[in-house]
Design a protein around this motif. Structure first.
Motif, PDB file in Angstrom:
ATOM      1  N   LEU A  64       0.861  -1.172   0.000  1.00 44.56           N
ATOM      2  CA  LEU A  64       0.000   0.000   0.000  1.00 44.56           C
ATOM      3  C   LEU A  64       0.899   1.223   0.000  1.00 44.56           C
ATOM      4  O   LEU A  64       1.722   1.394   0.904  1.00 44.56           O
ATOM      5  CB  LEU A  64      -0.900   0.009   1.239  1.00 44.56           C
ATOM      6  CG  LEU A  64      -1.792   1.229   1.433  1.00 44.56           C
ATOM      7  CD1 LEU A  64      -2.798   1.357   0.297  1.00 44.56           C
ATOM      8  CD2 LEU A  64      -2.521   1.133   2.777  1.00 44.56           C
ATOM      9  N   LYS A  65       0.753   2.045  -1.021  1.00 47.27           N
ATOM     10  CA  LYS A  65       1.528   3.279  -1.131  1.00 47.27           C
ATOM     11  C   LYS A  65       0.613   4.449  -0.769  1.00 47.27           C
ATOM     12  O   LYS A  65      -0.461   4.602  -1.350  1.00 47.27           O
ATOM     13  CB  LYS A  65       2.050   3.448  -2.563  1.00 47.27           C
ATOM     14  CG  LYS A  65       2.848   4.712  -2.773  1.00 47.27           C
ATOM     15  CD  LYS A  65       3.348   4.805  -4.211  1.00 47.27           C
ATOM     16  CE  LYS A  65       4.136   6.080  -4.432  1.00 47.27           C
ATOM     17  NZ  LYS A  65       4.610   6.191  -5.819  1.00 47.27           N
ATOM     18  N   MET A  66       1.043   5.244   0.177  1.00 48.72           N
ATOM     19  CA  MET A  66       0.272   6.421   0.567  1.00 48.72           C
ATOM     20  C   MET A  66       0.507   7.530  -0.456  1.00 48.72           C
ATOM     21  O   MET A  66       1.643   7.928  -0.688  1.00 48.72           O
ATOM     22  CB  MET A  66       0.690   6.885   1.960  1.00 48.72           C
ATOM     23  CG  MET A  66       0.424   5.861   3.052  1.00 48.72           C
ATOM     24  SD  MET A  66      -1.311   5.422   3.219  1.00 48.72           S
ATOM     25  CE  MET A  66      -1.991   6.978   3.733  1.00 48.72           C
ATOM     26  N   LEU A  67      -0.571   7.989  -1.078  1.00 51.28           N
ATOM     27  CA  LEU A  67      -0.475   9.083  -2.044  1.00 51.28           C
ATOM     28  C   LEU A  67      -0.640  10.425  -1.344  1.00 51.28           C
ATOM     29  O   LEU A  67      -0.027  11.415  -1.711  1.00 51.28           O
ATOM     30  CB  LEU A  67      -1.518   8.916  -3.143  1.00 51.28           C
ATOM     31  CG  LEU A  67      -1.383   7.630  -3.961  1.00 51.28           C
ATOM     32  CD1 LEU A  67      -2.527   7.505  -4.948  1.00 51.28           C
ATOM     33  CD2 LEU A  67      -0.035   7.576  -4.675  1.00 51.28           C
ATOM     34  N   ASP A  68      -1.509  10.445  -0.336  1.00 53.08           N
ATOM     35  CA  ASP A  68      -1.682  11.593   0.557  1.00 53.08           C
ATOM     36  C   ASP A  68      -2.381  11.067   1.800  1.00 53.08           C
ATOM     37  O   ASP A  68      -2.514   9.848   1.970  1.00 53.08           O
ATOM     38  CB  ASP A  68      -2.433  12.755  -0.119  1.00 53.08           C
ATOM     39  CG  ASP A  68      -3.840  12.397  -0.574  1.00 53.08           C
ATOM     40  OD1 ASP A  68      -4.546  11.650   0.155  1.00 53.08           O
ATOM     41  OD2 ASP A  68      -4.266  12.881  -1.638  1.00 53.08           O
ATOM     42  N   GLY A  69      -2.846  11.928   2.666  1.00 58.05           N
ATOM     43  CA  GLY A  69      -3.431  11.501   3.925  1.00 58.05           C
ATOM     44  C   GLY A  69      -4.737  10.746   3.819  1.00 58.05           C
ATOM     45  O   GLY A  69      -5.163  10.097   4.776  1.00 58.05           O
ATOM     46  N   SER A  70      -5.388  10.799   2.658  1.00 57.69           N
ATOM     47  CA  SER A  70      -6.678  10.136   2.521  1.00 57.69           C
ATOM     48  C   SER A  70      -6.757   9.159   1.346  1.00 57.69           C
ATOM     49  O   SER A  70      -7.776   8.509   1.155  1.00 57.69           O
ATOM     50  CB  SER A  70      -7.785  11.193   2.353  1.00 57.69           C
ATOM     51  OG  SER A  70      -7.593  11.915   1.153  1.00 57.69           O
ATOM     52  N   HIS A  71      -5.682   9.052   0.584  1.00 60.34           N
ATOM     53  CA  HIS A  71      -5.712   8.265  -0.658  1.00 60.34           C
ATOM     54  C   HIS A  71      -4.491   7.355  -0.712  1.00 60.34           C
ATOM     55  O   HIS A  71      -3.359   7.813  -0.587  1.00 60.34           O
ATOM     56  CB  HIS A  71      -5.726   9.223  -1.857  1.00 60.34           C
ATOM     57  CG  HIS A  71      -5.960   8.570  -3.172  1.00 60.34           C
ATOM     58  ND1 HIS A  71      -5.765   9.240  -4.354  1.00 60.34           N
ATOM     59  CD2 HIS A  71      -6.364   7.324  -3.526  1.00 60.34           C
ATOM     60  CE1 HIS A  71      -6.052   8.435  -5.363  1.00 60.34           C
ATOM     61  NE2 HIS A  71      -6.418   7.266  -4.884  1.00 60.34           N
ATOM     62  N   GLY A  72      -4.741   6.067  -0.895  1.00 56.16           N
ATOM     63  CA  GLY A  72      -3.662   5.103  -1.028  1.00 56.16           C
ATOM     64  C   GLY A  72      -3.745   4.371  -2.356  1.00 56.16           C
ATOM     65  O   GLY A  72      -4.795   4.340  -3.001  1.00 56.16           O
ATOM     66  N   GLU A  73      -2.620   3.795  -2.744  1.00 50.96           N
ATOM     67  CA  GLU A  73      -2.556   3.023  -3.986  1.00 50.96           C
ATOM     68  C   GLU A  73      -2.141   1.594  -3.680  1.00 50.96           C
ATOM     69  O   GLU A  73      -1.138   1.358  -2.998  1.00 50.96           O
ATOM     70  CB  GLU A  73      -1.554   3.645  -4.960  1.00 50.96           C
ATOM     71  CG  GLU A  73      -1.451   2.879  -6.258  1.00 50.96           C
ATOM     72  CD  GLU A  73      -0.436   3.436  -7.236  1.00 50.96           C
ATOM     73  OE1 GLU A  73      -0.330   2.892  -8.355  1.00 50.96           O
ATOM     74  OE2 GLU A  73       0.271   4.403  -6.903  1.00 50.96           O
ATOM     75  N   LEU A  74      -2.894   0.642  -4.187  1.00 55.37           N
ATOM     76  CA  LEU A  74      -2.560  -0.758  -4.077  1.00 55.37           C
ATOM     77  C   LEU A  74      -1.429  -1.062  -5.053  1.00 55.37           C
ATOM     78  O   LEU A  74      -1.516  -0.703  -6.236  1.00 55.37           O
ATOM     79  CB  LEU A  74      -3.799  -1.586  -4.424  1.00 55.37           C
ATOM     80  CG  LEU A  74      -3.728  -3.082  -4.207  1.00 55.37           C
ATOM     81  CD1 LEU A  74      -3.570  -3.396  -2.732  1.00 55.37           C
ATOM     82  CD2 LEU A  74      -4.983  -3.732  -4.752  1.00 55.37           C
ATOM     83  N   LYS A  75      -0.361  -1.689  -4.573  1.00 50.53           N
ATOM     84  CA  LYS A  75       0.804  -1.979  -5.406  1.00 50.53           C
ATOM     85  C   LYS A  75       1.268  -3.420  -5.187  1.00 50.53           C
ATOM     86  O   LYS A  75       1.034  -4.007  -4.133  1.00 50.53           O
ATOM     87  CB  LYS A  75       1.980  -1.053  -5.049  1.00 50.53           C
ATOM     88  CG  LYS A  75       1.761   0.422  -5.297  1.00 50.53           C
ATOM     89  CD  LYS A  75       1.614   0.790  -6.746  1.00 50.53           C
ATOM     90  CE  LYS A  75       2.873   0.613  -7.555  1.00 50.53           C
ATOM     91  NZ  LYS A  75       2.707   1.028  -8.965  1.00 50.53           N
ATOM     92  N   SER A  76       1.944  -3.942  -6.182  1.00 53.82           N
ATOM     93  CA  SER A  76       2.733  -5.176  -6.076  1.00 53.82           C
ATOM     94  C   SER A  76       1.970  -6.387  -5.567  1.00 53.82           C
ATOM     95  O   SER A  76       2.523  -7.226  -4.866  1.00 53.82           O
ATOM     96  CB  SER A  76       3.961  -4.940  -5.184  1.00 53.82           C
ATOM     97  OG  SER A  76       4.740  -3.906  -5.699  1.00 53.82           O
ATOM     98  N   MET A  77       0.704  -6.503  -5.932  1.00 57.31           N
ATOM     99  CA  MET A  77      -0.048  -7.708  -5.577  1.00 57.31           C
ATOM    100  C   MET A  77       0.421  -8.852  -6.484  1.00 57.31           C
ATOM    101  O   MET A  77       0.308  -8.771  -7.703  1.00 57.31           O
ATOM    102  CB  MET A  77      -1.546  -7.481  -5.775  1.00 57.31           C
ATOM    103  CG  MET A  77      -2.186  -6.561  -4.767  1.00 57.31           C
ATOM    104  SD  MET A  77      -2.663  -7.395  -3.255  1.00 57.31           S
ATOM    105  CE  MET A  77      -3.945  -8.469  -3.826  1.00 57.31           C
TER     106      MET A  77
END
Length: 152
Positions: A64-77
């Motif tokens: 899980l990569k944090m893009l900002d305080g309210s938005h994350g990006e799912l990565k490397s599944m």
């Protein structure tokens, strides 16, 4: 059930699966459309990386990569080949979504490929309520990329 734990990417099996993930992405997508993170980028403080284990065997990875305080990006599944179709990806996704909610995130987004090899991933994300969306963060429109998001 698999044991999912935060991982520092130092285990050889984890590094091997990350490399396998990157090579798999490059087999299906041109380099400019492949956004998989290598080990060094997965160690970024904005990224939380997990590994899933069955005993001593690595079953899968995800981040899980944090893009900002309210938005994350799912990565490397990625599920290890010998664990395919055993529920690793589903358990991983449930785990990451739970962590995102605990962190107070409002949205999780992801980028995946449009090629047939990504169909199972796409179906998993749909099953969990993700919907197609426009590019987010630094992504650009790309016929080889599909963007999805889930409001938490």
């Amino acid at each position: 059930m698999f044991t999912i734990k935060i991982d520092d990417l130092s285990h050889h099996a984890v590094q091997t699966l990350v490399a396998f993930h990157i090579s798999g992405m490059l087999e299906q997508s041109p380099p400019e459309s492949s956004h998989a993170l290598d080990v060094q980028k997965l160690r970024d403080p904005a990224v939380t990386f997990w590994s899933a284990w069955e005993g001593e065997q690595l079953a899968g990875i995800g981040a899980l990569k944090m893009l900002d305080g309210s938005h994350g990006e799912l990565k490397s599944m990625r599920t290890a080949t010998e664990f395919l179709r055993r529920g690793v990806a589903n358990q991983f996704l449930v785990h990451i979504l739970q962590i995102a909610r605990e962190r107070g995130l409002q949205r999780i987004s992801l980028e995946t490929g449009t090629q047939p090899g990504f169909a199972a991933c796409y179906q998993l994300y749909l099953k969990h309520g993700f919907v197609d969306c426009q590019p987010f963060a630094d992504y650009q429109l790309d016929p080889n990329s599909r963007f999805m998001t889930l409001v938490l």
